[in-house]
Enzyme design. Structure first.
Site, PDB file in Angstrom:
ATOM      1  CB  ALA A 146       0.735   0.537   2.276  1.00 20.08           C
ATOM      2  CG  MET A 173      -1.629   9.536  -3.787  1.00 14.94           C
ATOM      3  SD  MET A 173      -1.576   8.889  -5.476  1.00 14.94           S
ATOM      4  CE  MET A 173      -3.225   8.219  -5.656  1.00 14.94           C
ATOM      5  CG  ASP A 174      -0.938   7.759   2.729  1.00 14.38           C
ATOM      6  OD1 ASP A 174       0.031   8.296   2.176  1.00 14.38           O
ATOM      7  OD2 ASP A 174      -1.486   8.232   3.739  1.00 14.38           O
ATOM      8  CB  ILE A 175      -3.836   2.459  -0.206  1.00 13.68           C
ATOM      9  CG1 ILE A 175      -4.676   2.885   1.009  1.00 13.68           C
ATOM     10  CG2 ILE A 175      -4.125   1.003  -0.565  1.00 13.68           C
ATOM     11  CD1 ILE A 175      -6.146   3.008   0.725  1.00 13.68           C
TER      12      ILE A 175
END
Length: 371
Positions: free
Chosen positions: A175, A170-172
């Site tokens: 980003a 989810m972070d990637i």
């Protein structure tokens, strides 16, 4: 060689953990000067404390921190101190991009929100990551968003429990969304001369990536369920098969022509002509039987021999690799960041541009190394 894309650009990173810092490293790899502004009150980016049990207790650049912090300088500031806040404002006057990851309301309290910084620099591009958008005050955590966005529900074996994915996907995804938004804002600034606020939430970035699983529900009315590595729309696609050498491979058969070639290689031509298996539509109806037949056939094969035959016939297939095996691949080797005396890092930039130099970055900075 042409000049780096973002030569002479200054990026201020007021973000921590993975999503925001990976965007910062992206700009560093393309030539920008990236200054990581770390919170002096908390001892800097929290990932400096996320250490494997095999790592030294006193390191402040553990493996997790190194995942997204190559090519940067580090400056520690306590933004509640008026003098140190003014130090940041001085940097903002020269900055092109700010990357922030504050909970809604926190940037305003610290006087580093978009409106405050825009009054200092009207050309500033401000990228802000939140968990759930500007109207929801909850902090965003990858594991929680994996659960809330449906990814964890879908991940795992049929009949088994939901499973978190082994990377902070989810972070990637967030980003990548922020990179795209910032690049669009930079293009807009070239045309208008004006700055821009770009907002991305972890939850919306995750939902946007549900792709065909979302439309299977929205369009076809079928609620997606856990299927292991199987694909709901295609068979055989994603299933893992074990060869007689005990090594595993995965097939990704996207059309009927490829399925016929697969059956010919496995010396099971009659399977391709069976009405139950002849078309993808029928194979989806008879998924279990297709997979059982293929498991028996693949179990008679040596993996490397079979993969060679499949690749020669352009039948999509690949070995199931452990991470050390991944980094033996020449393509993976090209993704490494190298610096004398430092352990390798991992690039954020996977694309190449004709004539564009691949820069050598400095390793992740020690805390407050550039004060």
């Amino acid at each position: 060689m042409i000049q780096p894309i973002f030569k002479d650009m200054l990026v201020l990173e007021l973000a921590s953990v993975l999503a925001g810092p990976s965007v910062g490293q992206f700009f560093a790899e393309l030539g920008a000067r990236v200054l990581k502004v770390e919170n002096a009150a908390s001892g800097g980016d929290v990932t400096r404390s996320w250490k494997l049990k095999s790592e030294p207790a006193d390191t402040d650049t553990p493996a997790y921190f190194c995942a997204a912090n190559w090519g940067k300088s580090s400056l520690s500031l306590n933004l509640t101190d008026p003098e140190q806040l003014q130090q940041l404002y001085t940097l903002v006057k020269e900055a092109d991009v700010v990357i922030a990851s504050y909970k809604p309301g926190d940037a305003e309290k610290l006087k580093v929100n978009y409106e405050a910084l825009l009054s200092i620099n009207s050309r500033l591009i401000y990228g802000h990551i939140t968990g759930y958008g500007p109207e929801d005050g909850r902090a965003g955590y990858d594991a929680v968003v994996q659960a809330e966005s449906g990814f964890m529900y879908l991940n795992g074996e049929q009949g088994g429990p939901p499973v978190k994915m082994p990377v902070a996907l989810m972070d990637i995804l967030t980003a990548h969304q922020l990179k795209q938004g910032l690049l669009v804002a930079l293009l807009q600034r070239e045309r208008t001369g004006q700055g821009q606020l770009v907002q991305v939430s972890l939850l919306q970035a995750a939902v946007s990536a549900l792709a065909n699983q979302a439309t299977n529900y929205l369009v076809a009315g079928q609620e997606p369920q856990r299927m292991g590595s199987e694909h709901p729309n295609i068979v055989p696609y994603g299933a893992v098969y074990t060869c007689k050498c005990s090594k595993q491979l995965v097939l990704a058969i996207g059309d009927d022509r490829q399925f016929r070639k697969l059956c010919a290689i496995l010396k099971a031509e009659s399977m391709a002509e069976d009405p139950k298996f002849k078309t993808n539509y029928e194979r989806v109806q008879h998924r279990q039987e297709v997979n059982e037949r293929l498991r028996q056939l693949v179990a008679q094969q040596d993996r490397e021999v079979l993969l060679k035959l499949l690749q020669e016939q352009h039948v999509p297939a690949g070995a199931v690799h452990a991470i050390p095996e991944v980094f033996e691949l020449p393509q993976a080797q090209q993704m490494l960041l190298q610096y004398p005396g430092a352990k390798p890092g991992l690039r954020q930039v996977a694309f190449k541009m004709q004539g564009q130099e691949v820069l050598t970055l400095i390793p992740p900075p020690k805390y407050n190394a550039d004060s």
